[in-house]
Design a protein around this motif. Structure first.
Motif, PDB file in Angstrom:
ATOM      1  N   PRO A 129       0.871  -1.284   0.048  1.00 11.98           N
ATOM      2  CA  PRO A 129      -0.272   0.016  -0.069  1.00 11.98           C
ATOM      3  C   PRO A 129       0.795   1.090  -0.022  1.00 11.98           C
ATOM      4  N   ILE A 130       0.228   2.217  -0.529  1.00 12.14           N
ATOM      5  CA  ILE A 130       0.819   3.728  -0.620  1.00 12.14           C
ATOM      6  C   ILE A 130      -0.154   4.557  -0.086  1.00 12.14           C
ATOM      7  N   SER A 131       0.417   5.655   0.282  1.00 15.80           N
ATOM      8  CA  SER A 131      -0.326   6.856   0.866  1.00 15.80           C
ATOM      9  C   SER A 131      -0.213   8.086  -0.362  1.00 15.80           C
ATOM     10  N   LYS A 132      -1.578   8.556  -0.697  1.00 12.75           N
ATOM     11  CA  LYS A 132      -1.242   9.527  -1.792  1.00 12.75           C
ATOM     12  C   LYS A 132      -0.808  10.793  -1.278  1.00 12.75           C
ATOM     13  N   LYS A 133      -1.175  11.163  -0.177  1.00 13.67           N
ATOM     14  CA  LYS A 133      -1.108  12.627   0.407  1.00 13.67           C
ATOM     15  C   LYS A 133       0.460  13.097   0.298  1.00 13.67           C
ATOM     16  N   PRO A 134       1.599  12.041   0.779  1.00  9.98           N
ATOM     17  CA  PRO A 134       2.845  12.621   0.822  1.00  9.98           C
ATOM     18  C   PRO A 134       3.451  12.440  -0.793  1.00  9.98           C
ATOM     19  N   LEU A 135       2.669  11.740  -1.730  1.00 10.39           N
ATOM     20  CA  LEU A 135       3.145  11.584  -3.278  1.00 10.39           C
ATOM     21  C   LEU A 135       2.498  12.894  -3.820  1.00 10.39           C
ATOM     22  N   TYR A 136       1.253  13.168  -3.196  1.00  7.38           N
ATOM     23  CA  TYR A 136       0.845  14.598  -3.962  1.00  7.38           C
ATOM     24  C   TYR A 136       1.748  15.982  -3.557  1.00  7.38           C
ATOM     25  N   GLU A 137       2.115  15.917  -2.176  1.00  6.47           N
ATOM     26  CA  GLU A 137       2.976  16.952  -1.808  1.00  6.47           C
ATOM     27  C   GLU A 137       4.435  16.866  -2.528  1.00  6.47           C
ATOM     28  N   ALA A 138       4.814  15.920  -3.147  1.00 10.97           N
ATOM     29  CA  ALA A 138       6.096  15.757  -3.735  1.00 10.97           C
ATOM     30  C   ALA A 138       5.922  16.018  -5.318  1.00 10.97           C
ATOM     31  N   GLY A 139       4.589  16.188  -5.767  1.00 13.41           N
ATOM     32  CA  GLY A 139       4.197  16.441  -7.238  1.00 13.41           C
ATOM     33  C   GLY A 139       3.851  15.417  -7.944  1.00 13.41           C
ATOM     34  N   PHE A 140       3.351  14.314  -7.365  1.00 10.85           N
ATOM     35  CA  PHE A 140       2.686  13.185  -8.026  1.00 10.85           C
ATOM     36  C   PHE A 140       1.324  13.432  -8.556  1.00 10.85           C
ATOM     37  N   ARG A 141       1.032  13.334  -9.795  1.00 10.65           N
ATOM     38  CA  ARG A 141       0.116  13.938 -10.379  1.00 10.65           C
ATOM     39  C   ARG A 141      -1.106  13.015 -10.843  1.00 10.65           C
ATOM     40  N   PHE A 142      -1.014  11.646 -10.448  1.00  9.72           N
ATOM     41  CA  PHE A 142      -1.931  10.702 -10.675  1.00  9.72           C
ATOM     42  C   PHE A 142      -2.866  10.714  -9.471  1.00  9.72           C
ATOM     43  N   PRO A 143      -4.188  10.208  -9.850  1.00  7.88           N
ATOM     44  CA  PRO A 143      -4.947   9.981  -8.676  1.00  7.88           C
ATOM     45  C   PRO A 143      -4.638   8.782  -7.700  1.00  7.88           C
ATOM     46  N   GLY A 144      -4.125   7.893  -8.212  1.00  7.12           N
ATOM     47  CA  GLY A 144      -3.339   6.876  -7.312  1.00  7.12           C
ATOM     48  C   GLY A 144      -2.651   5.655  -7.972  1.00  7.12           C
ATOM     49  N   HIS A 145      -2.348   4.540  -7.466  1.00 10.60           N
ATOM     50  CA  HIS A 145      -1.695   3.759  -8.054  1.00 10.60           C
ATOM     51  C   HIS A 145      -2.046   2.959  -9.274  1.00 10.60           C
ATOM     52  N   THR A 146      -3.238   2.824  -9.375  1.00 12.16           N
ATOM     53  CA  THR A 146      -3.847   2.163 -10.646  1.00 12.16           C
ATOM     54  C   THR A 146      -3.426   3.065 -11.669  1.00 12.16           C
ATOM     55  N   GLU A 147      -3.892   4.447 -11.666  1.00 10.85           N
ATOM     56  CA  GLU A 147      -4.001   5.166 -12.739  1.00 10.85           C
ATOM     57  C   GLU A 147      -2.161   5.330 -13.355  1.00 10.85           C
ATOM     58  N   TYR A 148      -1.373   5.558 -12.285  1.00  8.24           N
ATOM     59  CA  TYR A 148       0.120   5.413 -12.392  1.00  8.24           C
ATOM     60  C   TYR A 148       0.731   4.229 -13.080  1.00  8.24           C
ATOM     61  N   LEU A 149       0.035   3.001 -12.784  1.00  6.65           N
ATOM     62  CA  LEU A 149       0.408   1.996 -13.462  1.00  6.65           C
ATOM     63  C   LEU A 149      -0.026   1.773 -14.877  1.00  6.65           C
ATOM     64  N   GLY A 150      -1.193   2.292 -14.989  1.00  9.29           N
ATOM     65  CA  GLY A 150      -1.830   2.555 -16.632  1.00  9.29           C
ATOM     66  C   GLY A 150      -0.672   3.361 -17.395  1.00  9.29           C
ATOM     67  N   HIS A 151      -0.307   4.676 -16.841  1.00  2.00           N
ATOM     68  CA  HIS A 151       0.650   5.685 -17.587  1.00  2.00           C
ATOM     69  C   HIS A 151       1.929   4.904 -18.007  1.00  2.00           C
ATOM     70  N   LEU A 152       2.618   4.252 -16.678  1.00  2.00           N
ATOM     71  CA  LEU A 152       3.723   3.500 -17.068  1.00  2.00           C
ATOM     72  C   LEU A 152       3.716   2.438 -18.058  1.00  2.00           C
ATOM     73  N   ALA A 153       2.451   1.693 -17.912  1.00  2.00           N
ATOM     74  CA  ALA A 153       2.371   0.564 -19.073  1.00  2.00           C
ATOM     75  C   ALA A 153       2.051   1.230 -20.420  1.00  2.00           C
ATOM     76  N   ALA A 154       1.684   2.032 -20.837  1.00  2.00           N
ATOM     77  CA  ALA A 154       1.336   2.944 -21.971  1.00  2.00           C
ATOM     78  C   ALA A 154       2.653   3.286 -22.430  1.00  2.00           C
ATOM     79  N   ALA A 155       3.366   3.940 -21.858  1.00  2.00           N
ATOM     80  CA  ALA A 155       4.876   4.394 -22.201  1.00  2.00           C
ATOM     81  C   ALA A 155       5.702   3.132 -22.529  1.00  2.00           C
ATOM     82  N   ARG A 156       5.682   2.182 -21.768  1.00  2.00           N
ATOM     83  CA  ARG A 156       6.712   1.083 -21.596  1.00  2.00           C
ATOM     84  C   ARG A 156       6.000   0.321 -23.105  1.00  2.00           C
ATOM     85  N   TYR A 157       4.934  -0.013 -23.315  1.00  2.00           N
ATOM     86  CA  TYR A 157       4.532  -0.755 -24.110  1.00  2.00           C
ATOM     87  C   TYR A 157       4.139  -0.103 -25.568  1.00  2.00           C
ATOM     88  N   GLY A 158       4.072   1.258 -25.544  1.00  2.00           N
ATOM     89  CA  GLY A 158       3.808   1.847 -26.627  1.00  2.00           C
ATOM     90  C   GLY A 158       2.518   2.122 -27.197  1.00  2.00           C
TER      91      GLY A 158
END
Length: 334
Positions: A121-150
């Protein structure tokens, strides 16, 4: 020997490190699929001492040796970004390491060095404070997968337990924003992914999708809202036209009792809590968060970081063990 699973450490201030250690220690009493951990080894060593777990941590560069090491040592791939070790106190200084672990897990699975990802598990609040721009884990994995798999990726959250599978069509948005976000196309695309992955990764030949209404009593024929008439029914008609076994919309208050659950393989819900409340109420410790729609398998426990009990050694690893077991089964089917 098949490639191992890879587990990300999650927020180091939460219970993730303790759960990972307990899951590894459980191998003494039950089968546990071999895994490597993306983490700061010092954090794991600190928690190991705290909990009195006997064993060694083996620092490795990649996953190649992890399956052989797993029986006698916990294989750990060190992160470049180190963590501040303060159990129960989230810190945005740890955000870089949390994100690095997720990014490197996608790299490992896309290269074939891991066969599935399990995320603590991750906590979103400290990530948001550090500039994380995704709603959560799921959306970030989708972004990384799209970039990685094209190619574009639509990640879909599913809570899967022994008594219920449930999917929220809309996820991390306020209740007030749901009617505008809930579109015919979104329902259809979500259900396509669910049907395809239940077939490919769960071995269900023709999945049955029960579609919930948005409003009380599924709108009561328009008397309590028209989203069912305007949006949900047309989406169901589209799905049926594609050969997908979808039916509804059903009143959410009568969808989740035992007899009703016998009629479907997955409940498609219109918003976050409509799906997660029954899933967690029925089997909190055994339910797993599964991300469908990705080009790889990803599972996670169904709970959060539990900062209030972090560092006390009392967190139960049941949901993480269930996530490991499910990732193992799913990756063997794919």
């Amino acid at each position: 020997m098949p490639a191992p699973l890879v587990i990300t450490c999650g927020d180091p201030s939460g219970i993730g490190p303790e759960l990972i250690l307990k899951a590894w220690n459980a191998r003494r009493e039950r089968p546990v699929a071999p895994f490597a951990v993306l983490a700061d080894p010092q954090i794991l060593q600190s928690r190991m001492r705290l909990m009195g777990i006997e064993g060694e941590i083996a620092s490795i560069d990649g996953t190649q040796r992890s399956s052989d090491l797993f029986a006698k040592a916990l294989p750990v791939i060190s992160l470049v970004n180190r963590f501040i070790d303060r159990p129960g106190i989230p810190d945005r200084a740890n955000a870089a390491g949390v994100m690095e672990a997720i990014e490197r897990s996608v790299e490992l699975v896309s290269n074939g060095d891991a066969r599935a990802i399990v995320t603590a598990p991750i906590s979103k609040k400290p990530l948001y404070e550090a500039g994380f721009r995704f709603p959560g884990h799921t959306e970030y994995l989708g972004h990384l997968a799209a970039a990685r798999y094209g190619h574009p990726v639509q990640p879909v959250m599913m809570l899967a337990g022994p008594a219920l599978r449930a999917v929220p069509v809309t996820i991390h948005i306020p209740l007030a924003d749901i009617p505008a976000a809930l579109t015919r196309d979104l329902i259809v695309s979500t259900c396509r992914i669910v049907a395809a992955d239940l077939h490919a990764r769960f071995g269900i030949s023709r999945p049955r999708l029960a579609i919930a209404g948005l409003n009380p009593h599924a709108g009561e024929g328009g008397a309590m809202g028209t989203e069912e008439i305007d949006t949900i029914v047309p989406a169901i008609e589209d799905l049926n036209g594609e050969g997908i076994d979808a039916f509804g919309p059903l009143p959410a208050d009568t969808m989740f009792h035992a007899r009703a659950r016998e009629s479907y393989d997955v409940a498609i819900c219109m918003y976050h809590d409509q799906a997660l409340i029954p899933a967690k109420a029925l089997a909190f410790d055994e339910t797993v968060n599964v991300t469908l729609g990705l080009p790889f398998v990803r599972t996670s426990p169904d709970h959060g970081t539990a900062f209030d009990i972090a560092g006390k050694g009392i967190a139960r690893p049941d949901s993480l063990l269930a996530a490991i077991d499910m990732a193992d089964r799913m990756s063997r089917l794919t």
